[in-house]
Design an enzyme around this catalytic site. Sequence first.
Site, short mmCIF file in Angstrom:
data_model
loop_
_atom_site.label_atom_id
_atom_site.label_comp_id
_atom_site.label_asym_id
_atom_site.label_seq_id
_atom_site.Cartn_x
_atom_site.Cartn_y
_atom_site.Cartn_z
N ASP A 9 0.21 -14.09 -3.59
CA ASP A 9 0.70 -15.02 -2.57
C ASP A 9 0.82 -16.44 -3.10
O ASP A 9 0.17 -17.37 -2.59
CB ASP A 9 -0.20 -14.96 -1.33
CG ASP A 9 -0.16 -13.60 -0.67
OD1 ASP A 9 0.87 -12.90 -0.77
OD2 ASP A 9 -1.18 -13.22 -0.05
N ASP A 59 5.33 -6.69 1.15
CA ASP A 59 4.56 -6.81 2.40
C ASP A 59 5.33 -7.71 3.36
O ASP A 59 4.99 -8.87 3.56
CB ASP A 59 3.18 -7.40 2.08
CG ASP A 59 2.29 -7.48 3.30
OD1 ASP A 59 2.71 -7.04 4.39
OD2 ASP A 59 1.16 -7.99 3.17
N LEU A 60 6.38 -7.15 3.96
CA LEU A 60 7.21 -7.94 4.88
C LEU A 60 6.74 -7.77 6.31
O LEU A 60 7.20 -8.47 7.21
CB LEU A 60 8.67 -7.51 4.76
CG LEU A 60 9.25 -7.58 3.34
CD1 LEU A 60 10.70 -7.16 3.34
CD2 LEU A 60 9.12 -8.99 2.78
N LYS A 61 5.85 -6.83 6.53
CA LYS A 61 5.37 -6.51 7.89
C LYS A 61 6.55 -6.46 8.87
O LYS A 61 6.57 -7.14 9.89
CB LYS A 61 4.31 -7.48 8.37
CG LYS A 61 3.06 -7.39 7.53
CD LYS A 61 1.85 -7.94 8.20
CE LYS A 61 0.64 -7.83 7.29
NZ LYS A 61 0.71 -8.71 6.11
N PRO A 66 15.44 -1.14 14.97
CA PRO A 66 15.74 -0.26 13.83
C PRO A 66 16.86 -0.80 12.93
O PRO A 66 16.71 -0.79 11.70
CB PRO A 66 16.14 1.06 14.50
CG PRO A 66 15.37 1.05 15.79
CD PRO A 66 15.35 -0.38 16.23
N THR A 68 17.93 -3.84 12.27
CA THR A 68 17.54 -4.99 11.43
C THR A 68 16.50 -4.56 10.40
O THR A 68 16.57 -4.96 9.23
CB THR A 68 17.00 -6.13 12.32
OG1 THR A 68 17.94 -6.37 13.36
CG2 THR A 68 16.78 -7.40 11.53
N SER A 111 -7.04 -7.37 9.47
CA SER A 111 -8.37 -7.79 9.04
C SER A 111 -8.86 -9.09 9.69
O SER A 111 -10.04 -9.39 9.63
CB SER A 111 -8.38 -7.95 7.52
OG SER A 111 -7.38 -8.87 7.13
N PRO A 164 -6.73 -4.64 2.83
CA PRO A 164 -6.90 -6.06 2.48
C PRO A 164 -8.11 -6.62 3.21
O PRO A 164 -8.65 -5.99 4.12
CB PRO A 164 -5.62 -6.69 3.01
CG PRO A 164 -5.20 -5.82 4.14
CD PRO A 164 -5.83 -4.47 3.99
N ALA A 173 -15.28 -4.72 -1.63
CA ALA A 173 -14.41 -3.69 -2.19
C ALA A 173 -15.14 -2.34 -2.24
O ALA A 173 -14.59 -1.31 -1.86
CB ALA A 173 -13.96 -4.09 -3.58
#
Length: 207
Positions: A9, A59-61, A66, A68, A111, A164, A173
């Site tokens: 990121d 990771d566009l979430k 549908p 788009t 999270s 995550p 982890a």
Amino acid sequence: MKHLILALDVYERERALEIAEETRAYLWAIKVNWPLIIGSGASIIGELKERTGLPIIADLKLADIPNTNRLIARRIFAEGADYIIAHGFVGRDSVRAVMEEGETIVVVEMSHPGAGEFIQPVTDELIALANELRPFGVIAPATRPERIAYIRSRLEEGIKILTPGVGAQGGSAGEALKAGADFIIVGRSIYASDNPRESARKIAEGL
Ligand code: XMP
């Protein structure tokens, strides 16, 4: 078997490529999110893939209608992404539109503390959606290992759990893997550390 995914990121292309090359020996995949796509353009996906040889998770979430979702997914897979993360709460048709374009990962819980407001109350339905559609995997929070165990117990075999929330958000982890996660996603604890390579090595070797 490698279990670590780097959440890259950062905004800048050069910095992203540098961190990716330094850490790739310890990674299963690299996750690209909006900060890097906004900062460097979607072509960074193909560039990272070519330089590292690793799978790239976009990771566009995705959480749109549908048509788009399909338009976005088609273009991002064409850039070289191997997986796209999509939200499940928008419904089966929207998730299916992404799955028709390529491997998909569905968010079933998040999270951050706010996840308790709207997402967590519908996690059971989102797990049922994943069991029905059988995406590559689902996202579950490392900050709440008991939720990973719960999701694992309800999720059909073969659907991976990617988690995550390790490090900067407080999750462990080791505990996440013990609870049933397949892959650990780590961002700031690697890319914002003084020595990303060393941080990635330590996390990977502790898994
Ligand atoms: P950090 O810096 O916290 O980065 O290690 C974590 C990365 O993962 C994303 N993230 C999530 N994505 N559900 C998701 O779908 C979540 O619960 C979640 N928590 C963190 C975050 O955007 C960052 O890229």
